[in-house]
Design an enzyme around this catalytic site. Structure first.
Site, PDB file in Angstrom:
ATOM      1  N   SER A 128      36.919  38.898  36.534  1.00 18.52           N
ATOM      2  CA  SER A 128      35.658  39.621  36.757  1.00 18.52           C
ATOM      3  C   SER A 128      35.667  40.957  36.032  1.00 18.52           C
ATOM      4  O   SER A 128      34.680  41.344  35.387  1.00 18.52           O
ATOM      5  CB  SER A 128      35.441  39.846  38.262  1.00 18.52           C
ATOM      6  OG  SER A 128      35.267  38.634  38.948  1.00 18.52           O
ATOM      7  N   ARG A 153      33.794  48.910  39.808  1.00 13.89           N
ATOM      8  CA  ARG A 153      33.800  48.404  41.184  1.00 13.89           C
ATOM      9  C   ARG A 153      32.375  48.285  41.731  1.00 13.89           C
ATOM     10  O   ARG A 153      32.083  47.390  42.534  1.00 13.89           O
ATOM     11  CB  ARG A 153      34.652  49.308  42.077  1.00 13.89           C
ATOM     12  CG  ARG A 153      36.138  49.128  41.814  1.00 13.89           C
ATOM     13  CD  ARG A 153      37.013  49.752  42.881  1.00 13.89           C
ATOM     14  NE  ARG A 153      38.403  49.434  42.611  1.00 13.89           N
ATOM     15  CZ  ARG A 153      39.025  48.332  43.024  1.00 13.89           C
ATOM     16  NH1 ARG A 153      38.349  47.445  43.738  1.00 13.89           N
ATOM     17  NH2 ARG A 153      40.288  48.110  42.736  1.00 13.89           N
ATOM     18  N   HIS A 165      31.061  45.148  40.199  1.00 13.62           N
ATOM     19  CA  HIS A 165      31.762  44.012  40.816  1.00 13.62           C
ATOM     20  C   HIS A 165      31.233  43.741  42.224  1.00 13.62           C
ATOM     21  O   HIS A 165      31.048  42.587  42.633  1.00 13.62           O
ATOM     22  CB  HIS A 165      33.264  44.328  40.861  1.00 13.62           C
ATOM     23  CG  HIS A 165      34.107  43.190  41.352  1.00 13.62           C
ATOM     24  ND1 HIS A 165      34.781  43.229  42.553  1.00 13.62           N
ATOM     25  CD2 HIS A 165      34.380  41.970  40.806  1.00 13.62           C
ATOM     26  CE1 HIS A 165      35.437  42.097  42.718  1.00 13.62           C
ATOM     27  NE2 HIS A 165      35.216  41.321  41.673  1.00 13.62           N
TER      28      HIS A 165
END
Length: 212
Positions: free
Chosen positions: A14, A37, A40
């Protein structure tokens, strides 16, 4: 299609994909970790253009957390998403007063939300802390008011309240007033998972805090 079953491999893959969306941007190393993050967590690369860092935010946030600063959240969902074990290793603790009886009674007496009342009750305890707000814009409005009144001076605000009533306005007010370092996602988007992943990214960063 090859299915990846290993969680670590899934996350690594990812992050490799997300890296492709960051080409051409000039983030500091820790800002890049935070942005990755957020993407994600949301699964939405388009959110990248809404992320905004105060120039001192990551440096001051990391310094505070490594120095044992406490974290205060507006809701328990956000509290649950922050890695308490890592924070404890630094010497800090997480607090969320939204469900405490004192907060419930104060909110009723003052005619404000419980998230805002909790921040008002914490008062000077917010000094030097990291405040994470992922749900309630009223909590962010209250924190800004406490700062302006000289009652509290947090080290960092992670302000990502979400929704269509006051969320965007509270974040724009935080940016406009520029009272303390902040990290935010502009507009109506936000939420506790985003606030939690931002705080965790700051705690997980292994480099020099000056790199923030």
């Amino acid at each position: 299609m090859e299915i990846i079953w290993n969680p670590r491999e899934i996350e690594d893959k990812s992050m490799q994909i997300i890296d492709e969306y960051l080409v051409g941007y000039s983030f500091t190393p820790v800002e890049k970790d935070v942005v990755k993050r957020i993407i994600h967590t949301t699964g939405d690369p388009a959110i990248l253009s809404s992320v905004l860092f105060h120039p001192d935010a990551t440096r001051d946030g990391i310094k505070a957390l490594r120095g044992g600063a406490n974290i205060f959240t507006d809701v328990n969902m956000l509290r649950a998403g922050i890695n308490a074990r890592t924070l404890n290793e630094f010497g800090g603790e997480i607090f969320c007063g939204v469900a405490e009886l004192e907060t419930i009674e104060a909110a009723r007496d003052w005619g404000i939300t419980r998230s805002a009342a909790a921040m008002r009750l914490y008062g000077k305890r917010l000094n030097g802390s990291v405040i994470a707000i992922g749900n309630a814009p009223t909590a962010l409005f209250e924190v800004l008011d406490l700062i302006e009144k000289g009652i509290a001076m947090p080290a960092l605000i992670v302000g990502t309240p979400v929704g269509f009533v006051g969320a965007m306005e509270s974040k724009e007010l935080m940016i406009e007033k520029n009272l303390v370092p902040y990290i935010t996602v502009r507009g109506t988007r936000g939420g506790s998972p985003i606030a939690a992943c931002i705080v965790n990214a700051l705690m997980y960063f292994k480099g020099d805090e000056a790199d923030g």
